[in-house]
Design an enzyme around this catalytic site. Structure first.
Site, mmCIF file in Angstrom:
data_model
loop_
_atom_site.group_PDB
_atom_site.id
_atom_site.type_symbol
_atom_site.label_atom_id
_atom_site.label_comp_id
_atom_site.label_asym_id
_atom_site.label_seq_id
_atom_site.Cartn_x
_atom_site.Cartn_y
_atom_site.Cartn_z
ATOM 1 N N ASP A 33 0.843 -1.203 0.000
ATOM 2 C CA ASP A 33 0.000 0.000 0.000
ATOM 3 C C ASP A 33 0.880 1.256 0.000
ATOM 4 O O ASP A 33 0.719 2.162 -0.839
ATOM 5 C CB ASP A 33 -0.897 -0.053 1.255
ATOM 6 C CG ASP A 33 -2.046 0.942 1.221
ATOM 7 O OD1 ASP A 33 -2.263 1.572 0.174
ATOM 8 O OD2 ASP A 33 -2.733 1.059 2.256
ATOM 9 N N TYR A 124 -0.893 -8.214 7.662
ATOM 10 C CA TYR A 124 -2.115 -8.875 8.140
ATOM 11 C C TYR A 124 -1.932 -10.358 8.466
ATOM 12 O O TYR A 124 -2.885 -11.014 8.925
ATOM 13 C CB TYR A 124 -3.268 -8.672 7.143
ATOM 14 C CG TYR A 124 -3.897 -7.295 7.182
ATOM 15 C CD1 TYR A 124 -3.515 -6.341 8.129
ATOM 16 C CD2 TYR A 124 -4.887 -6.935 6.272
ATOM 17 C CE1 TYR A 124 -4.092 -5.078 8.152
ATOM 18 C CE2 TYR A 124 -5.481 -5.670 6.304
ATOM 19 C CZ TYR A 124 -5.075 -4.753 7.247
ATOM 20 O OH TYR A 124 -5.662 -3.505 7.278
HETATM 21 N N1 AR6 Z 1 5.357 -5.354 -4.572
HETATM 22 C C1 AR6 Z 1 4.766 -6.576 -4.439
HETATM 23 N N2 AR6 Z 1 4.476 -7.135 -3.247
HETATM 24 C C2 AR6 Z 1 4.797 -6.421 -2.139
HETATM 25 C C3 AR6 Z 1 5.409 -5.152 -2.189
HETATM 26 C C4 AR6 Z 1 5.677 -4.616 -3.476
HETATM 27 N N3 AR6 Z 1 6.252 -3.408 -3.630
HETATM 28 N N4 AR6 Z 1 5.592 -4.720 -0.904
HETATM 29 C C5 AR6 Z 1 5.124 -5.688 -0.095
HETATM 30 N N5 AR6 Z 1 4.666 -6.720 -0.836
HETATM 31 P P1 AR6 Z 1 1.246 -6.057 2.980
HETATM 32 P P2 AR6 Z 1 -1.381 -6.919 4.000
HETATM 33 C C6 AR6 Z 1 4.053 -7.989 -0.402
HETATM 34 O O1 AR6 Z 1 1.800 -5.983 4.347
HETATM 35 O O2 AR6 Z 1 -0.756 -8.084 4.664
HETATM 36 C C7 AR6 Z 1 -0.700 -1.863 4.896
HETATM 37 O O3 AR6 Z 1 -0.242 -1.033 5.930
HETATM 38 C C8 AR6 Z 1 4.347 -8.483 0.994
HETATM 39 O O4 AR6 Z 1 5.603 -9.149 1.039
HETATM 40 O O5 AR6 Z 1 1.573 -4.968 2.033
HETATM 41 O O6 AR6 Z 1 -2.614 -7.148 3.170
HETATM 42 C C9 AR6 Z 1 -2.136 -1.574 4.519
HETATM 43 O O7 AR6 Z 1 -2.443 -0.190 4.607
HETATM 44 C C10 AR6 Z 1 3.176 -9.426 1.225
HETATM 45 O O8 AR6 Z 1 3.438 -10.706 0.666
HETATM 46 O O9 AR6 Z 1 -0.390 -6.131 3.008
HETATM 47 C C11 AR6 Z 1 -2.888 -2.371 5.532
HETATM 48 O O10 AR6 Z 1 -3.004 -1.682 6.755
HETATM 49 C C12 AR6 Z 1 2.038 -8.778 0.427
HETATM 50 O O11 AR6 Z 1 2.647 -7.807 -0.425
HETATM 51 C C13 AR6 Z 1 -2.023 -3.590 5.731
HETATM 52 O O12 AR6 Z 1 -0.709 -3.196 5.375
HETATM 53 C C14 AR6 Z 1 1.011 -8.095 1.300
HETATM 54 O O13 AR6 Z 1 1.677 -7.466 2.386
HETATM 55 C C15 AR6 Z 1 -2.425 -4.701 4.787
HETATM 56 O O14 AR6 Z 1 -1.690 -5.857 5.110
#
Ligand code: AR6
Length: 176
Positions: A33, A124
């Site tokens: 995000d 999450y």
């Molecule tokens: N490109 C692709 N995947 C990514 C990237 C990127 N640049 N950065 C992280 N990931 P997360 P959630 C992966 O934490 O668990 C935020 O604060 C990461 O390794 O981004 O759904 C939001 O505002 C993981 O596998 O999202 C919410 O409050 C995946 O993306 C909360 O985090 C999701 O990790 C959402 O948590």
């Protein structure tokens, strides 16, 4: 139909839609995000704020669409994954709804290519194997049940870490 697993940064993908793992406030956060809002610029947040003012944010499992700002994509679809609570709060149902609602919204905008992060598997804490299974099975389900009206021809699963990459490759083998 092309379905690919790619290890890397979703903000670099040249596709019609980049999917964001957002939170209900739609005001940005960490993880993917934060990366999307940083790389896409203020236009994305401005549209998120408008949606928030109209409908009070986005519920878990729902999806909303905005511009992609400066990103090499046309749109960002923001979906809110579930926080993992040990599996007792229908987290799997909510995660399935993220994929279902994202595909339906993407199709409504007649998009051809879409890139997903592994929703909920970061901050999450959703278990990665189950999240990969849901992402792939909901994709197969969507494709099978929307054969006639589907506009999406290219789906990318963008995995940030090697564990997710291996899990997606393994899960996809079951459907190819
Ligand atoms: N490109 C692709 N995947 C990514 C990237 C990127 N640049 N950065 C992280 N990931 P997360 P959630 C992966 O934490 O668990 C935020 O604060 C990461 O390794 O981004 O759904 C939001 O505002 C993981 O596998 O999202 C919410 O409050 C995946 O993306 C909360 O985090 C999701 O990790 C959402 O948590």
């Amino acid at each position: 139909m092309s379905i690919q697993v790619v290890q890397g940064d979703i903000t670099k993908r040249t596709v019609d839609v980049i999917v964001n793992a957002a939170n209900s406030s739609l005001l940005g956060g960490g993880g993917v995000d934060g990366a999307i809002h940083r790389a896409g610029g203020k236009e994305i947040l401005e549209e998120c704020v408008k949606i928030r003012n109209q409908q009070g944010g986005c519920q878990v499992g729902e999806a909303v669409i905005t511009t992609a700002g400066q990103l090499p994509a046309s749109y960002v679809i923001h979906t809110v994954g579930p926080v993992w609570n040990g599996g007792v709060k229908e987290e799997d149902v909510h995660l399935k709804n993220c994929y279902r609602n994202t595909y339906l919204l993407a199709n409504k905008y007649k998009v051809v290519s879409i890139a997903f992060p592994s929703i909920s598997t970061g901050i999450y804490k959703f278990p990665k194997p189950l999240a990969a299974e849901i992402a792939v099975s909901e994709t197969a389900r969507y494709v099978e049940t929307h054969l006639l009206e589907n506009t999406i021809k290219k789906i990318e699963f963008i995995c940030f870490d090697e564990e997710n990459y291996s899990l997606y490759v393994e899960r996809l083998k079951c459907y190819l």
